[in-house]
Design a protein around this motif. Structure first.
Motif, PDB file in Angstrom:
ATOM      1  N   GLU A  15      -8.605   0.134  -1.734  1.00 52.21           N
ATOM      2  CA  GLU A  15      -8.395  -0.881  -0.702  1.00 52.21           C
ATOM      3  C   GLU A  15      -9.071  -2.202  -1.071  1.00 52.21           C
ATOM      4  O   GLU A  15      -8.507  -3.283  -0.836  1.00 52.21           O
ATOM      5  N   LYS A  18      -7.013  -3.904  -3.694  1.00 53.34           N
ATOM      6  CA  LYS A  18      -5.777  -4.411  -3.102  1.00 53.34           C
ATOM      7  C   LYS A  18      -6.030  -5.743  -2.391  1.00 53.34           C
ATOM      8  O   LYS A  18      -5.245  -6.685  -2.503  1.00 53.34           O
ATOM      9  N   LEU A  73     -13.172   0.256   6.581  1.00 54.55           N
ATOM     10  CA  LEU A  73     -13.720   0.229   5.224  1.00 54.55           C
ATOM     11  C   LEU A  73     -15.232   0.453   5.227  1.00 54.55           C
ATOM     12  O   LEU A  73     -15.766   1.122   4.335  1.00 54.55           O
ATOM     13  N   GLU A 227      -1.437   5.782   0.681  1.00 61.65           N
ATOM     14  CA  GLU A 227      -2.309   4.777   0.065  1.00 61.65           C
ATOM     15  C   GLU A 227      -3.122   5.348  -1.102  1.00 61.65           C
ATOM     16  O   GLU A 227      -3.715   4.587  -1.869  1.00 61.65           O
TER      17      GLU A 227
END
Length: 282
Positions: A15, A18, A73, A227
């Motif tokens: 993540e 990304k 996160l 993901e």
């Protein structure tokens, strides 16, 4: 959300990378803006070492993420700092293999090819112990702990929502004698028992299968979240290799499909394993 500290760390790294790529920035550019080194940003994006929630918070504020994503996160960062059950076994589980065990706990599927030995998730304690005796730099005291880890890993296949496990094993692995013939007979009996599970498929690649991709043992790990892309694990004597590039994963996925197409059907494989078991038991 991924189900083990290692898998959460991987998801977090994916993540973070990304987010940076969405802003078309390099690691060095992000590091400069945050008074960090570019190498620190790279480490956070590759899951090397522990990630502090404060670092994640700083990155999210810099990228301008939503409060919801920042909270997710940061939660991943906190959860990735916990230790898995396998860490209690100390040096018996090398750091490079500890990563694999952590990822294995979070998979939805495992596709493995073994040319010389029975896959670890199908091994008996006796068989695993015999293999451990010839593992480089492993002390006699480490062997029981390593075997315990292998047996604990196998619980994955019989839990409430187990992953799909598909193994292609070369015929040589069921014919060669590890330990003695009694050990092998019990090992093959164990394989037959495990193959009866609805989520386990075992195929034998016979000697007369013809040509197939030249490769050593490997495992393709699949994860439940879109993901979290598939990855390939290859193990050596002293280290391991993780392949995550889509082109690499595709090559190994096709190789596995080729191998299982050449292998005997699960039913014929079971017959061959049973015949070999009876030969070992004589």
């Amino acid at each position: 959300m991924a189900g083990s500290p290692t898998a959460r760390r991987r998801r977090l790294a994916i993540e973070l990378k990304k987010l940076r790529e969405e802003h078309a920035l390099t690691c060095n550019q992000v590091g400069k803006e945050l008074d960090w080194s570019g190498s620190k940003v790279n480490r956070l994006e590759t899951g090397q070492g522990r990630v502090q929630p404060s670092d994640v918070d700083a990155l999210c504020r810099f990228y301008g993420t939503s409060d919801e994503l920042r909270a997710l996160l940061k939660a991943l960062a906190k959860q990735s700092k916990t230790k898995g059950w396998w860490h209690a076994h100390g040096d018996a589980v090398p750091s490079w293999f500890s990563v694999y065990v952590g990822l294995e706990q979070a998979v939805s599927s495992l596709r493995t090819y073994q040319g010389e030995f029975i896959p670890g998730l199908l091994q008996t304690a006796e068989y695993a112990s015999e293999l451990s005796r010839v593992t480089p730099d492993l002390s006699p005291d480490d062997i029981p702990r390593l075997v315990d880890v292998r047996m604990r890993r196998q619980e994955l296949l019989t839990e409430a929502s187990p992953p799909d496990f598909w193994a292609v094993v070369h015929q040589s692995a069921i014919l060669q004698v590890i330990g003695n013939r009694q050990v092998m007979a019990r090992q093959l009996e164990r394989m037959l028992e495990m193959a009866k599970l609805r989520n386990v498929t075992v195929q034998v690649l016979p000697y007369d299968a013809g040509t197939y991709p030249s490769t050593g043992p490997f495992t393709v790990l699949g994860f439940p979240e879109q993901e979290d892309p598939d990855m390939v694990y290859r193990e050596g004597l002293t280290d391991s290799v993780y392949l995550e590039l889509p082109t690499d994963v595709s090559i190994y996925t096709k190789a596995f499909d080729h191998l299982r197409a050449l292998a005997l059907s699960p039913q014929r494989s079971a017959s061959l394993i049973r015949s070999s078991m009876e030969d070992h038991a004589r």
